[in-house]
Design an enzyme around this catalytic site. Structure first.
Site, mmCIF file in Angstrom:
data_model
loop_
_atom_site.group_PDB
_atom_site.id
_atom_site.type_symbol
_atom_site.label_atom_id
_atom_site.label_comp_id
_atom_site.label_asym_id
_atom_site.label_seq_id
_atom_site.Cartn_x
_atom_site.Cartn_y
_atom_site.Cartn_z
ATOM 1 N N CYS A 176 0.832 -1.199 0.000
ATOM 2 C CA CYS A 176 0.000 0.000 0.000
ATOM 3 C C CYS A 176 0.873 1.259 0.000
ATOM 4 C CB CYS A 176 -0.983 -0.053 1.178
ATOM 5 S SG CYS A 176 -2.339 1.110 1.034
ATOM 6 N N HIS A 200 -3.529 -5.774 1.200
ATOM 7 C CA HIS A 200 -2.904 -5.952 2.517
ATOM 8 C C HIS A 200 -2.913 -7.422 2.949
ATOM 9 C CE1 HIS A 200 -2.455 -1.744 3.885
ATOM 10 N NE2 HIS A 200 -3.468 -1.515 3.077
ATOM 11 N N GLU A 232 -1.191 -8.751 5.225
ATOM 12 C CA GLU A 232 -1.025 -8.841 6.681
ATOM 13 C C GLU A 232 -2.352 -8.666 7.425
ATOM 14 O OE1 GLU A 232 -0.532 -6.202 4.959
ATOM 15 O OE2 GLU A 232 -0.855 -4.372 6.134
#
Lengths: 234, 79
Positions: free
Chosen positions: A86, A203, A205
């Site tokens: 990002c 994302h 994570e």
């Protein structure tokens, strides 16, 4: 195995990434502050999501010039794998380590939802645990994810298989309707020519265990684990 | 010495903000607007008094940070 997360003022996914990396590697993770000029030896560096320097001027522009980045760029050039998520992707583009730029979303809206992406390049340290063509459901959260490069650059990226992930619909169809931000050719993530530097808007994570609502991001962590084990074995 | 630096998107680069302004102008009844492009104006006050050296400094600032020449052009004047 040593991994490092770079923390800029305004980073907000740095600790999520730390937790994810600790889970993936079983080792502690160094957090390096943007103002530091010293960067400990590391097998892997992650530039996390967030809004470094408030996104002032252009997203990632000032972070790309921060003191720590001179070291990160030197490590990148000597072969250390680098992942930008990002805002981290925006920073990598602003440093010139990755080509192109991430512009304001075509809709002008902040987009924060799960999207689908197709893995087009599994031969990177961050995607090797996925099959080519795998379809992932994964969150995006950004205002500036509209990937732009000129037509020649885009053709070079395609020709060298440097498109890593592309926005698609649930069935894997790379359709305009599945593009959340107006990115050229539905590009959600790319790598450099060496395939060791990867930037992506989604994302992983945020989606690596079922308690988070899904596991499709786990492959990025498994890839890191495998890449590091392979590197150690050599 | 002050540098007035104008940063604009290159031709062909989509400008969604310009498009939104264009739509808003049309909504207010302004006719005859063919296109709106949005850019940035940055004023930098320099302690430098030599014009040639000031120009060199400003150009380096633009190339290194103020403009992303992948998508933007810059021009400036010293005032």
């Amino acid at each position: 195995m040593k991994s490092t997360v770079i923390v800029f003022p305004g980073s907000n996914c740095d600790r999520d990434m730390k937790v994810a990396l600790e889970k993936a590697t079983g080792s502690t993770v160094d957090m390096a502050w943007h103002g530091d000029t010293d960067l400990k030896p590391s097998d892997l560096i992650v530039l996390p999501g967030g809004f470094s320097y408030g996104d002032y001027l252009r997203p990632g522009a000032m972070a790309a010039k921060s003191p720590i980045m001179a070291n990160v760029i030197a490590r990148a050039k000597s072969g250390t794998p680098i992942l930008g998520i990002c805002n981290g992707f925006q920073v990598l583009c602003e440093t010139g380590l990755l080509p192109g730029v991430l512009m304001r979303n075509a809709s002008l809206r902040y987009v924060c939802r799960d999207v689908h992406v197709k893995v087009e390049q599994p031969e990177t340290p961050f995607t090797l645990a996925y099959q080519k063509g795998a379809i992932l459901r994964i969150p995006v959260a950004h205002h500036d994810g509209n990937y732009f490069a000129d037509a020649d650059q885009l053709d070079r990226l395609e020709g060298e298989d440097q498109v890593v992930v592309r926005y698609c619909n649930e069935d894997g169809n790379v359709a305009a309707s599945a593009n959340p931000n107006g990115s050229q050719r539905n590009i959600a993530g790319i790598c450099d020519g060496s395939r060791r530097i990867v930037g992506m808007m989604p994302h992983p994570e945020r989606l690596f265990e079922s308690a988070l609502g899904g596991c499709d991001g786990l492959g990025v962590l498994d890839s890191i684990k495998q890449a590091v084990n392979t590197a150690v074995a050599h | 010495m002050k540098a007035r630096i104008e940063i604009t998107l290159k031709a062909g680069v989509l400008d969604p903000q310009g498009k939104a302004i264009e739509g808003a102008l049309a909504g207010l009844g302004f006719g005859g607007v063919d296109e709106v492009r949005q850019g940035k104006l940055i004023e930098v006050t320099l302690s430098e008094t030599d014009e040639k050296s000031a120009r060199q400094q400003v150009e380096k600032m633009c190339d290194d940070l103020l403009a992303n020449t992948v998508i933007e052009n810059y021009s400036y004047e010293l005032v």
